[in-house]
Design a protein around this motif. Structure first.
Motif, PDB file in Angstrom:
ATOM      1  N   GLN A 158       0.833  -1.207   0.000  1.00 59.01           N
ATOM      2  CA  GLN A 158       0.000   0.000   0.000  1.00 59.01           C
ATOM      3  C   GLN A 158       0.868   1.257   0.000  1.00 59.01           C
ATOM      4  O   GLN A 158       0.574   2.218  -0.726  1.00 59.01           O
ATOM      5  CB  GLN A 158      -0.935  -0.015   1.208  1.00 59.01           C
ATOM      6  N   ASP A 164      -2.064  -1.105  -4.731  1.00 55.90           N
ATOM      7  CA  ASP A 164      -3.250  -1.366  -3.916  1.00 55.90           C
ATOM      8  C   ASP A 164      -3.814  -2.769  -4.134  1.00 55.90           C
ATOM      9  O   ASP A 164      -4.384  -3.360  -3.211  1.00 55.90           O
ATOM     10  CB  ASP A 164      -4.325  -0.324  -4.208  1.00 55.90           C
ATOM     11  N   ARG A 165      -3.683  -3.294  -5.337  1.00 53.57           N
ATOM     12  CA  ARG A 165      -4.250  -4.619  -5.598  1.00 53.57           C
ATOM     13  C   ARG A 165      -3.528  -5.696  -4.798  1.00 53.57           C
ATOM     14  O   ARG A 165      -4.158  -6.557  -4.190  1.00 53.57           O
ATOM     15  CB  ARG A 165      -4.200  -4.931  -7.096  1.00 53.57           C
ATOM     16  N   ARG A 167      -8.928  -1.424   6.293  1.00 56.32           N
ATOM     17  CA  ARG A 167      -8.123  -1.230   5.092  1.00 56.32           C
ATOM     18  C   ARG A 167      -8.684  -2.029   3.914  1.00 56.32           C
ATOM     19  O   ARG A 167      -8.672  -1.559   2.774  1.00 56.32           O
ATOM     20  CB  ARG A 167      -6.670  -1.616   5.370  1.00 56.32           C
ATOM     21  N   LEU A 204      -9.786  -0.323   0.431  1.00 62.01           N
ATOM     22  CA  LEU A 204      -9.129  -0.723  -0.808  1.00 62.01           C
ATOM     23  C   LEU A 204     -10.067  -1.458  -1.751  1.00 62.01           C
ATOM     24  O   LEU A 204      -9.902  -1.379  -2.979  1.00 62.01           O
ATOM     25  CB  LEU A 204      -7.909  -1.597  -0.498  1.00 62.01           C
ATOM     26  N   LYS A 218     -11.689   1.123  -3.688  1.00 64.95           N
ATOM     27  CA  LYS A 218     -10.744   1.778  -4.600  1.00 64.95           C
ATOM     28  C   LYS A 218     -10.342   0.875  -5.746  1.00 64.95           C
ATOM     29  O   LYS A 218     -10.282   1.310  -6.918  1.00 64.95           O
ATOM     30  CB  LYS A 218      -9.513   2.192  -3.799  1.00 64.95           C
ATOM     31  N   VAL A 219     -10.059  -0.401  -5.462  1.00 62.08           N
ATOM     32  CA  VAL A 219      -9.533  -1.319  -6.473  1.00 62.08           C
ATOM     33  C   VAL A 219     -10.642  -1.936  -7.322  1.00 62.08           C
ATOM     34  O   VAL A 219     -10.525  -2.050  -8.543  1.00 62.08           O
ATOM     35  CB  VAL A 219      -8.693  -2.433  -5.804  1.00 62.08           C
TER      36      VAL A 219
END
Length: 223
Positions: A182, A187-188, A210, A214, A217-218
C-alpha cells in the motif's frame, strides 16, 4: 509490521507496538512481489514465486505445528475480542518459542535496542540470531519490522518472504506485506495480502478497515 496499524498483535511484524506478526482452512500466502531496487516504481515489478512449501514446514517442530493448527482453528471460531486476544497471545508464544537460551538472550537485547532506537545494534543482534537459528520465525519477523521502521522496504520484503516460507499463516507478516504494498502504491497486491491476513485471523479490525477502503478503490465496490 505495524506502523499505522495498532491492535494487539495484529501485526506481529510490528515489534514496535508489542511483542511482535498464516493454515488449514485457508489458501497459502501470496508470493511477495519481486524485491524492489531502491527508487524503482512498484509498477515496474512483476510477482515472484515463493519457494515451494514442503509438507513439513521448516523451523516448526511437529508438536508445535499441531498446537498451531488447533489454535488457528480456535482463533477463527473465537466468539469475542477477548477470546481472540487470548488465542493470539498463545500463537505468538509458540512462534517465539526456542530451546536456545542464547537466542532468547539475543532477542531480548534486540528488542531493547529497537525500543531505544539503536537500530544498528538491533540489526547485528538479529543477524546473530538468524545465523545461530536460521529457521527461527520471529528472528526474521523482528528484522523485517526493523527494516520497515528504517523505510528499507526491499530488505523488509526479503525477511517477510522468509517468514511466510516457514509459516504461511503468519497474519502479521501478511498484514505487513499489505502495508508495504500500500505504501508503494500497489493497492491490488495490498488488498490481496490483507484479505489473506483476515482469512487467517478475522479479528484484525484495522486490517478489515483497510480491506473495506481498498475494495472500493480497487474493485469499485464496498465489501
Amino acid at each position: 509490521m505495524q506502523r499505522n496499524l495498532s491492535t494487539r498483535g495484529c501485526i506481529c511484524l510490528a515489534l514496535l507496538v508489542a511483542a511482535a506478526g498464516v493454515l488449514p482452512a485457508v489458501a497459502s500466502a501470496q508470493a511477495p512481489p519481486r524485491l524492489l531496487p531502491h527508487g524503482a516504481p512498484p509498477e515496474a515489478t512483476e510477482p515472484r514465486d515463493l519457494p515451494p512449501l514442503s509438507s513439513k514446514r521448516p523451523g516448526i517442530p511437529k508438536d508445535q505445528a499441531h498446537g498451531l493448527d488447533f489454535l488457528f482453528g480456535a482463533l477463527k471460531a473465537a466468539p469475542d475480542e477477548e477470546s481472540a486476544r487470548h488465542v493470539e497471545a498463545q500463537i505468538l508464544a509458540l512462534w517465539s518459542r526456542t530451546s536456545s537460551d542464547t537466542t532468547v538472550l539475543l532477542m531480548q537485547r534486540a528488542k531493547v535496542a529497537m525500543h531505544g532506537q539503536q537500530f544498528d545494534i538491533a540489526i547485528k543482534l538479529l543477524d546473530a540470531v538468524l545465523k545461530l537459528h536460521p529457521d527461527y520465525i520471529e528472528g526474521w519477523n523482528q528484522r523485517a519490522t526493523l527494516h520497515y521502521m528504517q523505510n528499507d522496504y526491499q530488505l523488509s520484503l526479503e525477511d517477510i518472504e522468509q517468514v511466510l516460507v516457514r509459516e504461511p499463516r503468519h497474519f502479521g507478516a501478511l498484514a505487513g506485506l499489505g502495508m508495504i504494498m500500500q505504501d508503494l502504491g500497489d493497492d491490488r497486491r495490498a488488498l490481496d495480502a490483507y484479505r489473506k491476513a483476515l482469512a487467517v485471523n478475522p479479528h484484525l479490525e484495522n486490517v478489515r478497515e483497510r480491506v473495506r477502503t481498498l475494495t472500493e478503490k480497487v474493485e469499485g465496490r464496498d465489501i
